[in-house]
Design a protein around this motif. Structure first.
Motif, PDB file in Angstrom:
ATOM      1  N   PRO A  16      49.881  42.668  33.837  1.00 48.73           N
ATOM      2  CA  PRO A  16      50.488  42.535  32.512  1.00 48.73           C
ATOM      3  C   PRO A  16      49.637  43.086  31.361  1.00 48.73           C
ATOM      4  CG  PRO A  16      50.009  40.356  33.463  1.00 48.73           C
ATOM      5  CD  PRO A  16      49.499  41.373  34.431  1.00 48.73           C
ATOM      6  N   ALA A  17      48.356  43.400  31.608  1.00 52.31           N
ATOM      7  CA  ALA A  17      47.495  43.893  30.518  1.00 52.31           C
ATOM      8  C   ALA A  17      47.952  45.281  30.068  1.00 52.31           C
ATOM      9  CB  ALA A  17      46.050  43.971  31.000  1.00 52.31           C
ATOM     10  N   ARG A  18      47.572  45.641  28.856  1.00 51.27           N
ATOM     11  CA  ARG A  18      47.868  46.988  28.341  1.00 51.27           C
ATOM     12  C   ARG A  18      47.208  48.030  29.241  1.00 51.27           C
ATOM     13  NH1 ARG A  18      46.057  48.327  22.680  1.00 51.27           N
ATOM     14  NH2 ARG A  18      47.369  50.106  23.139  1.00 51.27           N
ATOM     15  N   ALA A  19      47.909  49.150  29.448  1.00 50.91           N
ATOM     16  CA  ALA A  19      47.396  50.218  30.321  1.00 50.91           C
ATOM     17  C   ALA A  19      46.007  50.670  29.861  1.00 50.91           C
ATOM     18  CB  ALA A  19      48.369  51.384  30.306  1.00 50.91           C
ATOM     19  N   GLU A  20      45.836  50.777  28.536  1.00 50.18           N
ATOM     20  CA  GLU A  20      44.553  51.256  27.989  1.00 50.18           C
ATOM     21  C   GLU A  20      43.403  50.306  28.375  1.00 50.18           C
ATOM     22  OE1 GLU A  20      43.918  53.251  23.890  1.00 50.18           O
ATOM     23  OE2 GLU A  20      43.507  51.156  23.534  1.00 50.18           O
ATOM     24  N   GLU A  21      43.698  48.993  28.367  1.00 55.34           N
ATOM     25  CA  GLU A  21      42.634  48.020  28.677  1.00 55.34           C
ATOM     26  C   GLU A  21      42.249  48.095  30.152  1.00 55.34           C
ATOM     27  OE1 GLU A  21      41.457  47.069  26.057  1.00 55.34           O
ATOM     28  OE2 GLU A  21      43.245  47.483  24.882  1.00 55.34           O
ATOM     29  N   VAL A  22      43.256  48.279  31.021  1.00 50.20           N
ATOM     30  CA  VAL A  22      42.979  48.382  32.461  1.00 50.20           C
ATOM     31  C   VAL A  22      42.150  49.648  32.707  1.00 50.20           C
ATOM     32  CG1 VAL A  22      44.020  48.628  34.743  1.00 50.20           C
ATOM     33  CG2 VAL A  22      45.114  47.156  33.036  1.00 50.20           C
ATOM     34  N   HIS A  23      42.555  50.739  32.081  1.00 48.16           N
ATOM     35  CA  HIS A  23      41.849  52.014  32.227  1.00 48.16           C
ATOM     36  C   HIS A  23      40.392  51.856  31.768  1.00 48.16           C
ATOM     37  CE1 HIS A  23      41.071  56.281  31.828  1.00 48.16           C
ATOM     38  NE2 HIS A  23      40.779  56.103  30.542  1.00 48.16           N
ATOM     39  N   HIS A  24      40.204  51.239  30.604  1.00 49.43           N
ATOM     40  CA  HIS A  24      38.840  51.054  30.086  1.00 49.43           C
ATOM     41  C   HIS A  24      38.010  50.160  31.009  1.00 49.43           C
ATOM     42  CE1 HIS A  24      39.903  52.221  25.692  1.00 49.43           C
ATOM     43  NE2 HIS A  24      39.474  53.248  26.382  1.00 49.43           N
ATOM     44  N   ALA A  25      38.641  49.081  31.515  1.00 45.15           N
ATOM     45  CA  ALA A  25      37.916  48.153  32.388  1.00 45.15           C
ATOM     46  C   ALA A  25      37.440  48.881  33.648  1.00 45.15           C
ATOM     47  CB  ALA A  25      38.821  46.975  32.755  1.00 45.15           C
ATOM     48  N   LYS A  26      38.317  49.727  34.206  1.00 50.66           N
ATOM     49  CA  LYS A  26      37.941  50.458  35.432  1.00 50.66           C
ATOM     50  C   LYS A  26      36.814  51.447  35.138  1.00 50.66           C
ATOM     51  CE  LYS A  26      42.169  50.328  38.054  1.00 50.66           C
ATOM     52  NZ  LYS A  26      43.346  51.080  38.441  1.00 50.66           N
ATOM     53  N   GLU A  27      36.961  52.167  34.029  1.00 50.81           N
ATOM     54  CA  GLU A  27      35.926  53.147  33.661  1.00 50.81           C
ATOM     55  C   GLU A  27      34.557  52.493  33.517  1.00 50.81           C
ATOM     56  OE1 GLU A  27      37.595  56.734  30.853  1.00 50.81           O
ATOM     57  OE2 GLU A  27      36.915  54.907  29.904  1.00 50.81           O
ATOM     58  N   GLU A  28      34.570  51.235  33.035  1.00 52.33           N
ATOM     59  CA  GLU A  28      33.299  50.546  32.779  1.00 52.33           C
ATOM     60  C   GLU A  28      32.688  49.957  34.050  1.00 52.33           C
ATOM     61  OE1 GLU A  28      34.382  47.835  29.609  1.00 52.33           O
ATOM     62  OE2 GLU A  28      34.768  49.505  28.250  1.00 52.33           O
ATOM     63  N   GLY A  29      33.444  49.972  35.146  1.00 46.42           N
ATOM     64  CA  GLY A  29      32.867  49.553  36.428  1.00 46.42           C
ATOM     65  C   GLY A  29      33.302  48.179  36.894  1.00 46.42           C
ATOM     66  N   ILE A  30      34.376  47.637  36.318  1.00 44.62           N
ATOM     67  CA  ILE A  30      34.871  46.336  36.801  1.00 44.62           C
ATOM     68  C   ILE A  30      35.636  46.550  38.116  1.00 44.62           C
ATOM     69  CG2 ILE A  30      36.573  44.510  36.274  1.00 44.62           C
ATOM     70  CD1 ILE A  30      35.402  44.793  33.370  1.00 44.62           C
ATOM     71  N   GLN A  31      35.389  45.669  39.081  1.00 44.43           N
ATOM     72  CA  GLN A  31      36.006  45.845  40.400  1.00 44.43           C
ATOM     73  C   GLN A  31      37.286  45.014  40.485  1.00 44.43           C
ATOM     74  OE1 GLN A  31      32.964  45.455  43.506  1.00 44.43           O
ATOM     75  NE2 GLN A  31      31.463  45.751  41.866  1.00 44.43           N
ATOM     76  N   PHE A  32      38.383  45.667  40.848  1.00 48.56           N
ATOM     77  CA  PHE A  32      39.690  44.992  40.920  1.00 48.56           C
ATOM     78  C   PHE A  32      40.006  44.604  42.359  1.00 48.56           C
ATOM     79  CE2 PHE A  32      41.933  45.505  36.807  1.00 48.56           C
ATOM     80  CZ  PHE A  32      40.921  46.149  36.118  1.00 48.56           C
ATOM     81  N   HIS A  33      40.378  43.325  42.553  1.00 52.13           N
ATOM     82  CA  HIS A  33      40.861  42.854  43.855  1.00 52.13           C
ATOM     83  C   HIS A  33      42.337  42.533  43.647  1.00 52.13           C
ATOM     84  CE1 HIS A  33      36.645  42.028  45.329  1.00 52.13           C
ATOM     85  NE2 HIS A  33      36.480  42.124  44.026  1.00 52.13           N
ATOM     86  N   LEU A  34      43.193  43.537  43.870  1.00 48.31           N
ATOM     87  CA  LEU A  34      44.624  43.338  43.627  1.00 48.31           C
ATOM     88  C   LEU A  34      45.266  42.755  44.880  1.00 48.31           C
ATOM     89  CD1 LEU A  34      45.112  46.701  41.772  1.00 48.31           C
ATOM     90  CD2 LEU A  34      44.942  44.441  40.743  1.00 48.31           C
ATOM     91  N   LEU A  35      46.433  42.111  44.684  1.00 50.78           N
ATOM     92  CA  LEU A  35      47.133  41.442  45.793  1.00 50.78           C
ATOM     93  C   LEU A  35      46.200  40.455  46.508  1.00 50.78           C
ATOM     94  CD1 LEU A  35      49.353  44.362  47.125  1.00 50.78           C
ATOM     95  CD2 LEU A  35      50.169  42.184  46.202  1.00 50.78           C
ATOM     96  N   ASN A  36      45.507  39.679  45.696  1.00 49.66           N
ATOM     97  CA  ASN A  36      44.601  38.636  46.199  1.00 49.66           C
ATOM     98  C   ASN A  36      44.775  37.404  45.336  1.00 49.66           C
ATOM     99  OD1 ASN A  36      42.503  39.639  48.274  1.00 49.66           O
ATOM    100  ND2 ASN A  36      42.798  41.346  46.868  1.00 49.66           N
ATOM    101  N   ASN A  37      44.636  36.238  45.933  1.00 52.34           N
ATOM    102  CA  ASN A  37      44.789  35.006  45.146  1.00 52.34           C
ATOM    103  C   ASN A  37      43.719  33.996  45.567  1.00 52.34           C
ATOM    104  OD1 ASN A  37      46.236  33.833  43.085  1.00 52.34           O
ATOM    105  ND2 ASN A  37      47.509  32.628  44.478  1.00 52.34           N
ATOM    106  N   PRO A  38      43.088  33.306  44.600  1.00 52.78           N
ATOM    107  CA  PRO A  38      42.104  32.287  44.967  1.00 52.78           C
ATOM    108  C   PRO A  38      42.776  31.072  45.598  1.00 52.78           C
ATOM    109  CG  PRO A  38      41.955  32.872  42.646  1.00 52.78           C
ATOM    110  CD  PRO A  38      43.206  33.463  43.153  1.00 52.78           C
ATOM    111  N   VAL A  39      42.139  30.504  46.610  1.00 49.05           N
ATOM    112  CA  VAL A  39      42.660  29.251  47.183  1.00 49.05           C
ATOM    113  C   VAL A  39      41.664  28.114  46.992  1.00 49.05           C
ATOM    114  CG1 VAL A  39      44.305  30.198  48.844  1.00 49.05           C
ATOM    115  CG2 VAL A  39      41.910  30.003  49.498  1.00 49.05           C
ATOM    116  N   GLU A  40      40.375  28.448  46.764  1.00 49.62           N
ATOM    117  CA  GLU A  40      39.367  27.400  46.580  1.00 49.62           C
ATOM    118  C   GLU A  40      38.155  27.979  45.845  1.00 49.62           C
ATOM    119  OE1 GLU A  40      37.915  25.774  50.272  1.00 49.62           O
ATOM    120  OE2 GLU A  40      36.528  24.416  49.247  1.00 49.62           O
ATOM    121  N   ILE A  41      37.564  27.133  44.992  1.00 49.79           N
ATOM    122  CA  ILE A  41      36.291  27.539  44.395  1.00 49.79           C
ATOM    123  C   ILE A  41      35.195  26.841  45.187  1.00 49.79           C
ATOM    124  CG2 ILE A  41      34.863  27.407  42.315  1.00 49.79           C
ATOM    125  CD1 ILE A  41      37.558  27.834  40.812  1.00 49.79           C
TER     126      ILE A  41
END
Ligand code: FAD
Ligand code: SF4
Length: 464
Positions: A317-342
């Motif tokens: 749901p984030a703005r495309a520009e923010e996702v693009h910037h986050a990736k460029e900066e080196g943030i690692q995305f784990h898509l299609l994943n959900n936390p079940v426990e901390i």
């Protein structure tokens, strides 16, 4: 002359440089760049871009004035519809609004309407141009609760009509999410937000901070004892949601709101005395703008940063520009994943997060395909900090202390879209307090509609 199908690129800080500082990422257009971009606009007779703007800014006309280098006139045109142009030019989701509709987008790049709006607003600020206080003065007094985009817009519009307006703000600084939520590197606080707040004050609006309506004073007291003729509630949706999974109470788990407030409003990033658990390996759960802001903040505080989101890239749901910037900066995305426990260590601190892989099933009521767990696919990510960014809802403090104010099942105040009227006569509401977490421009639009609704109400119910 043929129109270029490619937009004039905007200068930005280099990704690896900006990942280590809190300065603004986007540097904006110079005068020459802005004029060159404005020249791409076709000045359409039926401008689709205006249909995409929730506050109907006269986009072709302001862009025409940029072409003519009459930036003051361009500012005046924007200001007829928007009281926070320097903010909107920076944070509005233009790609799904005005720019998403621009005719040039059918064959190439749409006109960079947001960057042009930002240029005009910054030019006005640098050249001391501000909206003028109206001469007409009316006796009626209006209380505005909250100084976010909804409250500031409503207050500004009422002041322009000559009403006596006072904003009551719970925090020690005005601006709502613009100061406590959206980070400095996307929306500079002193140069941009404080300046926009000052412009609203110049219209005659008074702002009292550190007043929690519902605790320090109630709406009934404001109307019955303090002589306010109408009230606008623009108190936002600041109550964070959690997942309810095991381990969520551990030390080192934050809501994104708390993490960002400590950093932005209380300036932890400048190494003030505000305690912040910067973390060396941070997992942010969620995929909205708030999640991107929390992740990019953690990265700048020196952490290796991961985002865990349960749907795929297309549904982020984030703005495309923010996702693009986050990736460029080196943030690692784990898509299609959900936390079940901390996962928690012996001293009660986070040591990791257990996730499960997901796949997309049938569409749900929002039209998006629902994520479904893949049995047996659990795995662990090591982490010392987890930031939950799963959305927020309105705080029930005001609705629970105001008689006759209807709310819905999500605790949002029920108000009419056309004029902000609530179930309580003389009390109006708009922005995230009514819709739940949404956008700056929608909150501004609601503040505007409510100002018109309050004006109509006060004229019909004249006491003075
Ligand atoms: C981190 C983050 C990033 C975002 N990024 C974007 C973006 O890029 N683009 C976009 O369009 N939108 C974005 N949004 C959403 C957007 O900021 C909100 O939709 C918008 O600010 C809502 O405006 P508002 O005026 O309704 O509420 P708010 O901005 O939440 O302001 C409400 C104000 O009311 C005050 N208040 C609350 N209760 C009381 C009380 N009882 N008494 C007195 N005062 C009270 C609060 O302190 C606050 O200052 C983001 C939100 C967050 C949290
Ligand atoms: S739709 Fe695009 S080209 Fe047409 S007036 Fe709007 S910005 Fe200009």
């Amino acid at each position: 002359m043929a129109v270029s199908m490619t937009r004039v690129p905007v200068r930005e800080q280099e990704p690896l440089v900006r990942a280590k500082n809190f300065e603004e990422v986007c540097l904006g257009y110079s005068e020459e760049e802005a004029v060159a971009e404005a020249e791409r606009c076709l000045h359409c007779a039926k401008p689709l871009c205006v249909q995409g703007c929730p506050v109907s800014i006269n986009i072709p006309e302001f862009i025409q004035e940029v072409k003519n280098r009459d930036f003051k006139r361009a500012y005046d045109i924007i200001n007829e519809s928007s009281s926070l142009p320097a903010v909107c030019g920076r944070v509005c989701p233009q790609e799904t609004q005005c720019e998403g509709k621009c005719i040039l987008g059918k064959k190439g790049d749409p006109v960079s309407i947001g960057k042009l709006e930002r240029f005009v607003a910054d030019w006005a600020s640098e050249n001391g141009v501000a909206p003028a206080k109206t001469k007409e003065q009316r006796p009626e007094r209006v209380a505005v609760i909250g100084s976010g985009p909804a409250g500031l817009t409503c207050a500004g519009d009422l002041a322009k009509m000559g009403y006596q307006v006072k904003i009551f703000e719970a925090l020690h600084q005005a601006g709502g999410v613009l100061v406590y939520g959206i980070p400095q590197f996307r929306l500079p606080k002193d140069q941009v937000v404080a300046h926009e707040v000052e412009n609203v004050k110049k219209l005659g609006v008074e702002i009292e901070t550190d007043v929690v309506v519902g605790k320090s004073v109630t709406i009934d007291q404001l109307m019955d004892e303090e002589g306010f003729d109408a009230v606008f509630i623009g108190s936002g949706a600041g109550l964070p949601k959690f997942m309810g999974i095991p381990g969520e109470q551990a030390n080192g788990v934050f809501s994104a709101n708390e993490y960002l407030t400590r950093n932005n409003l209380m300036k932890a990033y400048l190494h003030y005395d505000t305690p912040i658990h910067a973390g060396s390996k941070v997992v942010v759960v969620g995929g909205g703008n708030v999640a991107m802001d929390a992740a990019r903040t953690a990265l700048r505080l020196g952490a290796e940063t991961h985002i865990v989101y349960r749907r795929s890239e297309k549904e982020l749901p984030a703005r495309a520009e923010e996702v693009h910037h986050a990736k460029e900066e080196g943030i690692q995305f784990h898509l299609l994943n959900n936390p079940v426990e901390i996962l928690v260590d012996d001293s009660g601190w986070v040591r990791g997060i257990r996730c499960i892989h997901m796949e997309l099933g049938e569409p749900d009521e929002s039209g998006r395909r629902s994520p479904v767990e893949i049995p047996g696919s659990e795995y662990e990510i090591e982490a010392d900090t987890v930031i939950m960014s799963l959305g927020t809802s309105p705080n029930p403090l005001i609705s629970s202390t105001t008689q006759g104010l209807d709310t819905d099942r999500r605790k949002c105040i029920v108000a009419e879209e056309s004029n902000g009227a609530t179930s309580r006569p003389g009390v109006f509401a708009g922005g995230d307090a009514v819709t739940g977490a949404a956008t700056v421009i929608l909150a501004m639009g609601a503040g505007k509609a409510a100002a018109a609704g309050i004006h109509e109400y006060l004229q019909k119910n004249k006491k003075h």
